[in-house]
Design an enzyme around this catalytic site. Structure first.
Site, mmCIF file in Angstrom:
data_model
loop_
_atom_site.group_PDB
_atom_site.id
_atom_site.type_symbol
_atom_site.label_atom_id
_atom_site.label_comp_id
_atom_site.label_asym_id
_atom_site.label_seq_id
_atom_site.Cartn_x
_atom_site.Cartn_y
_atom_site.Cartn_z
ATOM 1 C CG ASP A 91 -1.933 -1.079 1.259
ATOM 2 O OD1 ASP A 91 -2.067 -1.767 0.239
ATOM 3 O OD2 ASP A 91 -2.618 -1.226 2.283
ATOM 4 C CG ASP B 13 -11.314 -1.519 -0.620
ATOM 5 O OD1 ASP B 13 -10.411 -2.349 -0.481
ATOM 6 O OD2 ASP B 13 -11.223 -0.533 -1.374
HETATM 7 O O1 1PR Z 1 -10.458 3.140 -5.120
HETATM 8 O O2 1PR Z 1 -9.575 2.540 -7.355
HETATM 9 O O3 1PR Z 1 -8.644 4.474 -6.096
HETATM 10 O O4 1PR Z 1 -8.208 2.150 -5.392
HETATM 11 C C1 1PR Z 1 -7.673 2.368 -4.127
HETATM 12 C C2 1PR Z 1 -7.046 1.089 -3.682
HETATM 13 O O5 1PR Z 1 -6.373 1.347 -2.454
HETATM 14 C C3 1PR Z 1 -8.055 -0.002 -3.417
HETATM 15 O O6 1PR Z 1 -7.553 -1.200 -3.965
HETATM 16 C C4 1PR Z 1 -8.111 -0.126 -1.900
HETATM 17 O O7 1PR Z 1 -8.215 -1.481 -1.499
HETATM 18 C C5 1PR Z 1 -6.766 0.419 -1.487
HETATM 19 N N1 1PR Z 1 -6.818 1.157 -0.203
HETATM 20 C C6 1PR Z 1 -7.395 2.349 -0.012
HETATM 21 N N2 1PR Z 1 -7.201 2.739 1.266
HETATM 22 C C7 1PR Z 1 -6.508 1.772 1.871
HETATM 23 C C8 1PR Z 1 -6.070 1.776 3.260
HETATM 24 O O8 1PR Z 1 -5.504 0.789 3.747
HETATM 25 N N3 1PR Z 1 -6.311 2.858 3.966
HETATM 26 N N4 1PR Z 1 -5.608 -0.347 1.178
HETATM 27 C C9 1PR Z 1 -6.269 0.774 0.947
HETATM 28 C C10 1PR Z 1 -6.165 -1.501 1.099
HETATM 29 C C11 1PR Z 1 -5.859 -3.575 1.816
HETATM 30 C C12 1PR Z 1 -4.917 -4.535 1.302
HETATM 31 C C13 1PR Z 1 -3.935 -4.924 2.365
HETATM 32 C C14 1PR Z 1 -4.487 -6.232 2.843
HETATM 33 C C15 1PR Z 1 -3.502 -7.093 3.549
HETATM 34 N N5 1PR Z 1 -5.318 -2.274 1.769
HETATM 35 O O9 1PR Z 1 -4.304 -4.094 0.178
HETATM 36 O O10 1PR Z 1 -2.713 -4.944 1.787
HETATM 37 O O11 1PR Z 1 -5.599 -5.975 3.682
HETATM 38 O O12 1PR Z 1 -3.116 -6.516 4.737
HETATM 39 P P1 1PR Z 1 -2.631 -7.421 5.969
HETATM 40 O O13 1PR Z 1 -1.993 -8.642 5.398
HETATM 41 O O14 1PR Z 1 -1.629 -6.558 6.675
HETATM 42 O O15 1PR Z 1 -3.838 -7.702 6.778
HETATM 43 P P2 1PR Z 1 -9.294 3.122 -6.013
#
Ligand code: 1PR
Length: 528
Positions: free
Chosen positions: A225, A380
Site C-alpha cells: 500500500d 473493500d
Molecule cells: O479506489 O480505485 O482508487 O483504489 C484504491 C485502492 O487502495 C483499493 O484497492 C483499496 O483497497 C486500497 N486502499 C485504499 N485505502 C486503503 C487503506 O488501507 N487505507 N488499502 C487501501 C487496502 C488492503 C490490502 C492490504 C491487505 C492485507 N489495503 O491491500 O494490503 O488488507 O493486509 P494485511 O496482510 O496486513 O492484513 P481506487
C-alpha cells in the site's frame, strides 16, 4: 540483436528489460521491412486476439511475417504472439487474416475451473529442445489466458500443461517457438528460456521425450500500500482496518521499489502496488507511481499489479482522460494488471440499476483492449450485522459463525469506496458478479474488518464471493501466520492469498509460508 515486434498493447517493458538484462540489444519493428531484416524476432502479445490480428493487418506485417517464418528464421512468440501463428481464434469475429503458419486454432477454455487460467503452472516436456536447456523439470511458469491453442499436428507440441484438462502450452517447429506462458514474468526460469533463445546457435529440438510436471500453484502475493507521507516521501504504509496513521503520522514501512525487489527475491509469486490515496489525485500526474513501476520492472520478473485512481478524469483545463488512458500508461510502465476499486463500485451500481452494458466503463474499455486478465477488481467490504436476512433483503446475507456485537448471527458485506471512507448500498457478491459480467478477470477481495489484525482471512466472505463467480479470487486481509494461508486454501476455493503487514514487518518470510503449504500438500511454486 533481437527484433521486438511491439504492436502497442500490453506490457512489453518486461520483455525489453529481460533481454537487456541478458545483454541483448533490441530493435523495435517500426515498418514491415524491419521484419525481413531481423535475425531473431520476439513477439510478445497480451490482450485480445482480434485487435492484435487487426493491427498486424493494418500495419502490413502479415506478409513479411509469413515470409520470415516460412524461411524458418528464429522466432519466439509469447502468449498471443504464439496464438498468432495459428489459423484463427474463437476470440476473433473480424474475419481478418491470421498468420496460419501452424495448422490448428485457438479455443476458449471449456471448463468448470476458473477462467482466465491465471498463475504458476508446470509444463510436461515433449521434446528435448535447447530452449529448455538448464531449466529444471519441475519448474513452473506464469500463465494468464482464457484461450489456448489446439494444434492439428502433434509434432509441433513442445509442452503441455495440466489444468482441468491437458492443453498445449508451447510449440516448436524448427526455429519457430511459441509459449502460452510468459517467460518474462516467470522469474529466473523464464529468463533462462529467453537466454537460450537469444544465445543458443542451434535451437532445433532433437528427440521426443516425456517429462511430467505438477499442476497449478496457489499464489502468494505481497501487497504494497503506497502513499505520500506528511513529509512528501512516497512510502509503503500499512493500516489497521485501513487506518494507516499511528500517533498522527502515516506509518512508514519502507520504499516501494526496494521492498518489491526484496519480495521478488524471497519468492513472491506476484507483487501488487495500491496507490491508496489515488482517488484524490489524477494518477497521470502522480508520476512517482509510474517511476515505481518502471524501476521495479527492471529487476522484478513476476507479474506486477497496480491500483488506485483508475477512472475517467477531467483536468482543470477541461481535458478529459479516460481510465483506459491511465491504464495504458501503467501498462507501458511495466504493469501487467491494473486494479480498480472505487470506480468498479459506481460502475456496478449503474449496471445493476439499468441492466445495460454501456461499453464505456473503465472495466469494459480496459478489458476490451488488454484482455479480461488485465483487469482486477479490488473490493473493500466490511461486515454489516443483521438479526435476520429480511433486514437486508436486497443483499447477499450469510449466517455467520462469528456473531456481531449484539449477538447477531447474520451479516452481509457492504462495499465501500475511497479506501473505506464511504459505504455504499451494494454488497460484495453483487459487485463481484456485476464486474465479472462486464469483463473483469480477477477479484482482489480485501476485508476492512480483518485488515491488519493478523487474525486470519475472512473465510466466510471468501467462500460466498468465490462461489458466486467463475474468475479467480485473491484472498486478502488478516494474514498473521503461515497457518492462515493453509486455512484459506484448505477451506475456500481461493486461487491466491495476499498479505502485507507480516511480510513488511518480517514476521513470516514468504518462503516459510510456501514450505508450510508444501508440507500440507498444497501446491506452491518453489523458487529455491
Ligand atoms: O479506489 O480505485 O482508487 O483504489 C484504491 C485502492 O487502495 C483499493 O484497492 C483499496 O483497497 C486500497 N486502499 C485504499 N485505502 C486503503 C487503506 O488501507 N487505507 N488499502 C487501501 C487496502 C488492503 C490490502 C492490504 C491487505 C492485507 N489495503 O491491500 O494490503 O488488507 O493486509 P494485511 O496482510 O496486513 O492484513 P481506487
Amino acid at each position: 540483436m533481437i527484433t521486438l515486434l511491439d504492436y502497442g498493447a500490453g506490457n512489453v517493458r518486461s520483455v525489453v528489460n529481460a533481454i537487456e538484462k541478458l545483454g541483448g540489444t533490441i530493435k523495435v519493428v517500426t515498418q514491415p521491412s524491419d521484419i525481413l531484416d531481423a535475425q531473431k524476432i520476439i513477439f510478445p502479445g497480451v490482450g485480445n486476439y482480434e485487435s492484435m490480428i487487426q493491427i498486424l493487418n493494418e500495419k502490413n506485417y502479415i506478409n513479411p511475417l509469413r515470409e520470415y517464418l516460412n524461411a524458418d528464421q528464429p522466432f519466439f512468440g509469447i502468449c498471443l504472439g504464439m496464438q498468432a501463428l495459428f489459423e484463427g481464434s474463437e476470440e476473433d469475429f473480424s474475419g481478418n487474416q491470421s498468420l496460419g503458419i501452424l495448422k490448428g486454432r485457438v479455443n476458449r477454455f471449456k471448463t468448470k475451473f476458473a477462467v482466465p487460467h491465471i498463475g504458476w503452472n508446470g509444463v510436461n516436456l515433449k521434446k528435448d529442445s535447447p530452449v529448455f536447456k538448464n531449466v529444471k523439470p519441475d519448474t513452473k511458469f506464469y500463465f494468464v489466458h482464457s484461450y489456448h491453442i489446439v494444434p492439428d499436428e502433434s509434432s509441433v507440441v513442445l509442452t503441455t500443461t495440466n489444468y482441468d484438462y491437458e492443453f498445449v502450452s508451447s510449440v516448436q517447429k524448427g526455429n519457430i517457438i511459441g509459449t502460452q506462458f510468459h517467460p518474462e514474468k516467470s522469474g529466473n526460469a523464464g529468463i533462462k528460456l529467453l537466454k537460450n533463445f537469444i544465445y543458443q546457435k542451434d535451437l532445433t529440438a532433437k528427440k521426443p521425450i516425456d517429462i511430467k510436471s505438477k499442476g497449478l500453484s496457489k499464489r502468494i502475493i505481497a501487497c504494497l500500500d503506497v502513499r505520500t507521507n506528511d513529509q512528501g516521501d512516497l512510502v509503503v504504509t500499512k493500516g489497521d482496518q485501513y487506518d494507516v496513521r499511528e500517533k498522527g503520522d502515516v506509518r512508514n514501512l519502507g520504499k516501494p521499489v526496494e521492498l518489491a525487489k526484496r519480495y521478488y527475491e524471497e519468492g513472491a509469486d506476484e507483487i501488487t502496488f495500491l496507490n491508496i490515496t489515488g482517488f484524490r489525485d489524477f494518477p497521470l500526474k502522480d508520476m512517482p507511481m509510474i517511476d515505481v513501476l518502471e524501476k521495479t520492472s527492471q529487476n522484478v520478473f513476476v507479474p506486477l499489479t497496480i491500483g488506485g485512481g483508475i477512472r475517467d478524469y477531467t483536468d482543470s483545463n477541461g481535458k478529459t482522460y479516460t481510465a483506459l488512458d491511465v491504464a495504458s500508461q501503467y501498462f507501458r510502465s511495466g504493469a501487467d494488471k491494473i486494479s480498480i476499486g472505487s470506480d468498479a463500485v459506481y460502475i456496478a451500481e449503474d449496471y445493476l440499476k439499468t441492466g445495460k452494458k454501456s461499453g464505456k466503463s473503465s472495466i469494459e474499455q480496459i478489458s476490451k483492449v488488454y484482455g479480461n486478465q488485465a483487469v482486477v477488481i479490488s473490493v473493500d467490504p466490511k461486515r454489516v450485522y443483521v438479526n435476520s436476512p429480511d433486514e437486508a433483503e436486497k443483499h447477499h446475507v450469510i449466517q455467520t459463525q462469528f456473531p456481531g456485537p449484539d449477538n447477531e448471527v447474520y451479516c452481509w458485506y457492504q462495499c465501500t469506496v475511497q479506501g473505506g471512507r464511504i459505504a455504499r448500498d451494494l454488497d460484495a457478491v453483487a459487485l463481484a458478479c456485476a464486474c465479472e459480467d462486464l469483463g473483469a478477470g480477477e477479484i482482489l477481495l480485501n476485508c476492512i474488518d480483518k485488515d491488519g489484525t493478523n487474525s486470519g482471512f475472512d473465510l466466510e466472505l471468501i467462500n460466498i464471493v468465490r462461489n458466486a463467480v467463475s474468475i479467480p479470487v485473491i484472498a486478502s486481509s488478516g494474514a498473521g501466520c503461515e497457518d492462515h494461508f493453509a486455512e484459506v486454501f484448505e477451506n475456500t476455493p481461493a486461487e491466491a492469498a495476499l498479505a502485507a503487514g507480516i511480510f513488511h514487518r518480517r514476521e513470516v518470510p514468504i518462503q516459510r509460508v510456501k514450505n508450510y503449504l508444501a508440507k500440507r500438500n498444497i501446491e506452491v511454486r518453489n523458487t529455491i
